[in-house]
Structures are given as structure tokens and as C-alpha cells.
Motif scaffolding. Structure first.
Motif, mmCIF file in Angstrom:
data_model
loop_
_atom_site.group_PDB
_atom_site.id
_atom_site.type_symbol
_atom_site.label_atom_id
_atom_site.label_comp_id
_atom_site.label_asym_id
_atom_site.label_seq_id
_atom_site.Cartn_x
_atom_site.Cartn_y
_atom_site.Cartn_z
ATOM 1 N N VAL A 7 0.837 -1.204 0.000
ATOM 2 C CA VAL A 7 0.000 0.000 0.000
ATOM 3 C C VAL A 7 0.868 1.248 0.000
ATOM 4 C CG1 VAL A 7 -1.657 1.350 1.339
ATOM 5 C CG2 VAL A 7 -1.976 -1.114 1.088
ATOM 6 N N ARG A 8 1.904 1.260 0.846
ATOM 7 C CA ARG A 8 2.794 2.415 0.909
ATOM 8 C C ARG A 8 3.524 2.624 -0.414
ATOM 9 N NH1 ARG A 8 -0.099 2.940 4.436
ATOM 10 N NH2 ARG A 8 0.299 3.076 6.676
ATOM 11 N N VAL A 9 3.900 1.546 -1.062
ATOM 12 C CA VAL A 9 4.593 1.659 -2.347
ATOM 13 C C VAL A 9 3.672 2.296 -3.389
ATOM 14 C CG1 VAL A 9 5.526 0.323 -4.285
ATOM 15 C CG2 VAL A 9 6.233 -0.202 -1.948
ATOM 16 N N LEU A 10 2.426 1.828 -3.476
ATOM 17 C CA LEU A 10 1.495 2.423 -4.430
ATOM 18 C C LEU A 10 1.191 3.872 -4.085
ATOM 19 C CD1 LEU A 10 -1.169 -0.333 -5.258
ATOM 20 C CD2 LEU A 10 0.511 0.698 -6.794
ATOM 21 N N GLN A 11 1.056 4.174 -2.808
ATOM 22 C CA GLN A 11 0.794 5.555 -2.404
ATOM 23 C C GLN A 11 1.960 6.468 -2.799
ATOM 24 O OE1 GLN A 11 0.097 4.773 1.774
ATOM 25 N NE2 GLN A 11 -2.111 5.101 1.562
ATOM 26 N N ALA A 12 3.168 6.034 -2.478
ATOM 27 C CA ALA A 12 4.336 6.839 -2.827
ATOM 28 C C ALA A 12 4.504 6.947 -4.339
ATOM 29 C CB ALA A 12 5.592 6.230 -2.193
ATOM 30 N N HIS A 106 -6.293 -6.461 -5.267
ATOM 31 C CA HIS A 106 -5.967 -7.405 -4.187
ATOM 32 C C HIS A 106 -5.898 -6.677 -2.846
ATOM 33 C CE1 HIS A 106 -4.007 -10.754 -2.108
ATOM 34 N NE2 HIS A 106 -3.140 -9.868 -1.648
ATOM 35 N N LEU A 107 -5.273 -5.524 -2.820
ATOM 36 C CA LEU A 107 -5.146 -4.769 -1.573
ATOM 37 C C LEU A 107 -6.495 -4.235 -1.105
ATOM 38 C CD1 LEU A 107 -1.862 -2.803 -2.344
ATOM 39 C CD2 LEU A 107 -2.128 -4.763 -0.807
ATOM 40 N N ALA A 108 -7.350 -3.860 -2.043
ATOM 41 C CA ALA A 108 -8.686 -3.382 -1.668
ATOM 42 C C ALA A 108 -9.500 -4.485 -1.023
ATOM 43 C CB ALA A 108 -9.413 -2.837 -2.898
ATOM 44 N N ARG A 109 -9.318 -5.721 -1.481
ATOM 45 C CA ARG A 109 -10.006 -6.847 -0.847
ATOM 46 C C ARG A 109 -9.501 -7.055 0.580
ATOM 47 N NH1 ARG A 109 -12.219 -6.022 -5.032
ATOM 48 N NH2 ARG A 109 -12.738 -7.503 -6.680
ATOM 49 N N GLY A 413 -8.766 -0.745 -10.087
ATOM 50 C CA GLY A 413 -8.581 -1.942 -9.288
ATOM 51 C C GLY A 413 -9.086 -1.780 -7.869
ATOM 52 N N ALA A 414 -8.805 -0.629 -7.264
ATOM 53 C CA ALA A 414 -9.218 -0.406 -5.883
ATOM 54 C C ALA A 414 -10.727 -0.301 -5.740
ATOM 55 C CB ALA A 414 -8.551 0.862 -5.351
ATOM 56 N N LEU A 415 -11.400 0.204 -6.762
ATOM 57 C CA LEU A 415 -12.836 0.436 -6.683
ATOM 58 C C LEU A 415 -13.673 -0.728 -7.196
ATOM 59 C CD1 LEU A 415 -12.813 4.123 -7.990
ATOM 60 C CD2 LEU A 415 -13.361 3.417 -5.650
ATOM 61 N N SER A 416 -13.067 -1.664 -7.931
ATOM 62 C CA SER A 416 -13.847 -2.718 -8.566
ATOM 63 C C SER A 416 -14.411 -3.700 -7.541
ATOM 64 C CB SER A 416 -12.990 -3.473 -9.588
ATOM 65 O OG SER A 416 -11.905 -4.098 -8.948
ATOM 66 N N PRO A 417 -15.705 -4.008 -7.638
ATOM 67 C CA PRO A 417 -16.318 -4.979 -6.724
ATOM 68 C C PRO A 417 -16.050 -6.406 -7.196
ATOM 69 C CG PRO A 417 -17.964 -4.149 -8.221
ATOM 70 C CD PRO A 417 -16.686 -3.429 -8.564
ATOM 71 N N PRO A 418 -16.270 -7.401 -6.346
ATOM 72 C CA PRO A 418 -16.123 -8.789 -6.785
ATOM 73 C C PRO A 418 -17.106 -9.107 -7.908
ATOM 74 C CG PRO A 418 -16.225 -8.656 -4.388
ATOM 75 C CD PRO A 418 -16.596 -7.304 -4.908
ATOM 76 N N SER A 419 -16.640 -9.848 -8.878
ATOM 77 C CA SER A 419 -17.492 -10.230 -9.998
ATOM 78 C C SER A 419 -18.256 -11.507 -9.669
ATOM 79 C CB SER A 419 -16.646 -10.440 -11.254
ATOM 80 O OG SER A 419 -17.434 -10.897 -12.322
#
Length: 525
Positions: A7-12, A106-109, A413-419
């Protein structure tokens, strides 16, 4: 621990990809793109390596299969490209963007969605602030004066694209803010982004937000009314007022922008859908010629990143996309979708379109059926983000660029719900190790390529010494600009052997360019 680090890597990465730029003005577009590509590749590779150990079971939805097929077709297309260096860059951006999508999902899940969305939305605010600083007189070598106010993007349209893409996420962050202070801070950010959008005069961004409002507002209001008071509807009206205040302030405050028109913003508003003249007419000409090119290469296209290499052969007389030296004015057509059709083939474009439809379908389903109010609001935000991407990508290059490849794909990716339609697989440890090795190899090669390009630019910038140019050519053999400079330098000295070698190298990269032919003609070739 590994997920938190990812998460920190994506944020940075989201913040750094916006700010990354170099001062090497000889390379007016690449001095912004190449450092941002370096950030994108490092971010995607490191984040994926961090989440791989924790993936014991993976749910593969239809969008995953379609996106993987799109990437595979792009790789095959790259094998037949004329300019492999450009193909490698384009494929690398697509692979890294898709990686950001999968990692963010994956992180959002794992309950990190809000942390990711907040950072990605903040990146757009930071980008807007760099543009506003340029607008109000701040001068630095890390911005471009040619397309002001572009800030650290180098082009006002690129800044506006990200601002428009992130606007639904900014609304989401404001609506779900847990404290009044956080709510006000997000609204202040929305006001800054709205001001930057107005000042950009980007018709594609303006039109995308109009379409987004038409799609998102009814859906969002319905979702908010069903929250049982967990998310207050009146927050939406306050947010709209802040956005209007930011836009209004940008129109009345004096700035340093040098527009040729006496009423530039009104003129842009009037010409949002004008295709009878100006750049609108030029787009129609370009789209027509690009489609002709696509019909000649329907299966795999001309190769990722190779539109500019092949397009001059299909350009009509007085085509505004061409410059006097037989090169295109931009390295891509004025549309993501035209780019994918022409460079990767019709099948690849259809596969990507189906992936977008699958994402939108999942979002609409979740917006109607999810019981949790935050899940419904996230689904609405996903649909709004897709609406912006589809519209703005119809009129400009968006997903082709490293900033959007990171921020836009990670947002999706962060906003997508499970299909509903997904297949659960359990990759063995050996498979995960294999994927990790591939990620290290591909990510390392792409990052090394970007780093050597930056090194070559630093050698070339502001010099005519052939020794420096030769070192730059060895660092970046795919640089057309460096080979042309060397060819012209050796020709002026009468060293035709070396001049011909570099002119031939430049002609191999861009066969239709005029400058290599002039060098060769000067040597009697």
C-alpha cells in the motif's frame, strides 16, 4: 506486513509519478515521460513482489481474462513492430498499468481500499497544484512553457486528464470522510482541481466531466439515499459549491497565462464539440487516415508505440498531424482507442473494450445490489471513473501515458467490486516464485531502460560534442534524436562513414523521416 508495505509503495508511487520530471529541454516530451515511466515500472514491480507471498487463492474474473488476453496480443504485436524500442516502451507501460490494477484490487479486498483511493486522489491534487503554481508565476526548469499550465506533466491537457479521471475519487473521499476537518480538506482539494481544470482549457476533460455528471449524479443520489444516514446527501451539495467556487476563482484571479483570445475560456466552452475547424477538424482527418492504416494491418496492427513510425505513409496532403520533416507532431494519435486499433489490431481493441464493459457491468450491479453503503458508493465511483476514461480517451492519449497507467488503473482496481463470474485458483508456491522471477526480470529491464534514457538525455542536453553524443547513443540506441544529431555533426565535419552509420540507424527507427535522408544525400547515398 507485506500488504501494508505494498500500500505504501502504491501511495508513494502515485505521488512520485506526478512529480517526476527532468530539466533537459532538448527532449521536450520525453523529459517528462521517461522519469514517470521509471517510477511506474519500479512501483508496479515492487508492489507486486510484496503481495505475491500472500496470494494463496486468486479469484479470476472475466475482466482478468480479457485484460490478460489484451496484454498477450500486445506482446505478439510488438514482435512484428518496425521500431522495437518504441514497442518495448508501450508494452511496458501497459504491463505495468495492468499490474497496478491487479495489485490495487488485491489490496482493496484486504481492507485497504480507502487508503489507496485517498492517495490516488491526492496525487491529482498535487498535480493540479503544480499547474496552479505555474499559472500564478512560479518558474522552474521542471515545467514546460509550451503547453502551460501543465505543471510537472509538461502539457496542460495531460494535467487535465488526470484531474478529470480523479474527480469521482475526490468526490468519494469527501463523501466518506470521517471527520468534518477531513471533509473540508477534501473539498479544498476539489476546489483546487476544479480551478486547474478550468485553466487548462482541455475540451476533452471538460466533456468527460459533463458525461460523468450525467452518468454519476443520478446513480450517486440513489445510492446515497439508501445509506440510511451513514453518508449524508447534503455533503454532495457542499462539495458542488466548493468545486464551483474553485472554478469561479480561477476565472477572476489574474494569472500569467498568455492566451491569444480575449475570452479564452468562453471560446473553449463554445467549441467543446466543434469538429468543423481547428483541432477538431484535424482529429477527424487523423482518425480517417488512422483507420485506413488499421485496415492495412487489421490483425496485429503496426506494433505498440509505432503509430508515429507508420502513419506518415498514410497521411493525406496538408494533414495537420505531420510536421515539415515528415514526422508526426505527436508520438500517438489523438485518441487511446484509435491508438489501440491501429497499433495492436482490431482484436486487441475489442478485447479491451469487453474488459471495460465487464468492469462497468460489475460496478452497476454492485451499485444496485450491495447492502453496504460504502460499497455502493465505491461502485458508483468506479462507473464514474470509467465514464471519464472512455470519453477523455476518445479525444486524447490517456492510458498510453505513465501517470494515468498508474493512477487510473490503480483506481479501477481499488474500486472494482467482486465479480459474480469468477474462477478461484490456488497457485502453488513454485508458480508464485516463477511469477516473482518474471516480474523482477521484466520490471528490472523496463526500469533500467528508463534509467539509461535519462542518462542519455543528461549527456545530450545543451551539448554538440560528438563524444558526449556517442556515449548517449550507446546508452539509448533507440533514440532517433541522438542519431540524427550525430549524423548531422559528422556530416558537417566531412566524416561520411560515421554520418551514414547514424543516419541509417535513425532511418531504421523512422523510415519516413526526412532528416536521415538529408544526411545520407549529403554523403552521396
Amino acid at each position: 506486513m507485506f500488504e501494508r508495505a505494498a500500500v505504501r509503495v502504491l501511495q508513494a508511487g502515485a505521488l512520485l509519478v506526478v512529480l517526476a520530471a527532468t530539466p533537459y529541454k532538448t527532449f521536450e516530451l520525453d523529459r517528462f515521460f521517461v522519469p514517470k515511466e521509471l517510477v511506474l515500472h519500479v512501483t508496479a514491480a515492487v508492489a507486486l513482489l510484496l503481495v505475491l507471498p500472500g496470494i494463496r487463492r486468486a479469484a479470476l474474473a472475466r475482466v482478468d481474462q480479457l485484460l490478460a488476453l489484451f496484454l498477450a496480443l500486445g506482446l505478439v504485436s510488438a514482435l512484428f513492430a518496425t521500431n522495437w524500442w518504441l514497442a518495448e516502451r508501450a508494452v511496458g507501460v501497459s504491463l505495468a498499468g495492468a499490474t497496478c490494477f491487479w495489485v490495487a484490487r488485491h489490496l482493496a479486498r484486504g481492507f485497504h481500499r480507502d487508503a489507496l483511493v485517498s492517495a490516488l486522489a491526492l496525487a491529482a491534487i498535487v498535480g493540479a497544484v503544480t499547474a496552479l503554481l505555474q499559472t500564478y508565476g512560479v518558474r522552474t526548469e521542471y515545467v514546460s512553457l509550451n503547453r502551460a499550465p501543465g505543471g510537472t506533466f509538461g502539457n496542460r491537457n495531460f494535467m487535465a486528464h488526470l484531474s478529470a479521471i480523479a474527480m469521482p475519487a475526490l468526490l468519494y473521499c469527501a463523501l466518506v470522510a470521517k471527520t468534518r476537518g477531513a471533509f473540508l480538506r477534501w473539498n479544498a482539494g476539489i476546489a483546487l482541481v476544479a480551478a486547474a481544470l478550468i485553466l487548462s482549457r482541455s475540451r476533452a476533460a471538460w466533456l468527460s466531466l459533463i458525461v460523468c455528471a450525467l452518468v454519476l449524479l443520478p446513480l450517486g443520489v440513489i445510492a446515497l439515499r439508501r445509506t440510511g444516514g451513514a453518508i449524508r446527501l447534503r455533503r454532495l451539495f457542499v462539495t458542488v459549491l466548493f468545486a464551483a467556487a474553485g472554478a469561479g476563482a480561477s476565472l477572476v484571479l489574474p494569472n500569467s497565462l498568455d492566451w491569444k483570445s480575449d475570452s479564452p475560456y468562453l471560446d473553449t466552452a463554445r467549441s467543446v464539440v466543434n469538429y468543423k475547424g481547428g483541432s477538431g477538424r484535424g482529429r477527424l482527418v487523423q482518425y480517417g487516415n488512422t483507420l485506413k492504416m488499421s485496415l492495412r494491418h487489421p490483425l496485429l496492427g503496426v506494433g505498440p508505440g509505432n503509430w508515429a513510425v507508420v502513419y506518415p505513409r498514410f497521411a493525406s496532403r496538408n494533414d495537420p498531424s505531420l510536421t515539415d520533416d515528415g514526422m508526426t507532431a505527436n508520438p500517438w494519435p489523438s485518441s487511446d482507442w484509435m491508438t489501440f486499433v491501429s497499433e495492436r489490431g482490431l482484436a486487441s481493441f475489442v478485447v479491451l473494450l469487453l474488459a471495460v464493459i465487464a468492469l462497468a457491468t460489475d460496478g452497476l450491479r454492485a451499485a444496485r445490489r450491495e447492502a453496504d453503503p460504502h460499497e455502493r458508493l465505491a461502485a458508483c465511483t468506479l462507473v464514474g471513473t470509467l465514464a471519464v476514461l472512455v470519453v477523455v480517451g476518445s479525444f486524447d492519449a490517456v492510458l498510453l501515458l505513465p501517470v494515468n497507467a498508474l493512477v487510473a488503473w490503480a483506481l479501477l482496481g481499488a474500486l472494482s467490486p467482486p465479480s459474480r463470474e469468477r474462477r478461484v485458483v490456488e497457485p502453488p508456491a513454485l508458480a508464485r516464485v516463477g511469477v516473482g522471477l518474471v516480474v523482477v526480470a521484466l520490471g528490472g529491464l523496463a526500469a533500467a531502460r528508463s534509467a539509461t534514457q535519462i542518462g542519455a538525455m543528461s549527456l545530450v542536453n545543451g551539448t554538440t560534442r560528438t563524444s558526449s553524443l556517442e556515449r548517449a547513443a550507446s546508452l539509448d540506441p533507440g533514440s532517433y534524436r541522438v542519431h540524427v544529431k550525430l549524423g548531422a555533426a559528422y556530416l558537417s565535419r566531412g566524416s561520411c562513414g560515421k554520418a551514414v552509420a547514424h543516419a541509417e540507424a535513425a532511418r531504421a527507427l523512422f523510415p519516413n523521416a526526412a532528416e536521415p535522408r538529408r544526411v545520407l544525400a549529403g554523403c552521396g547515398r
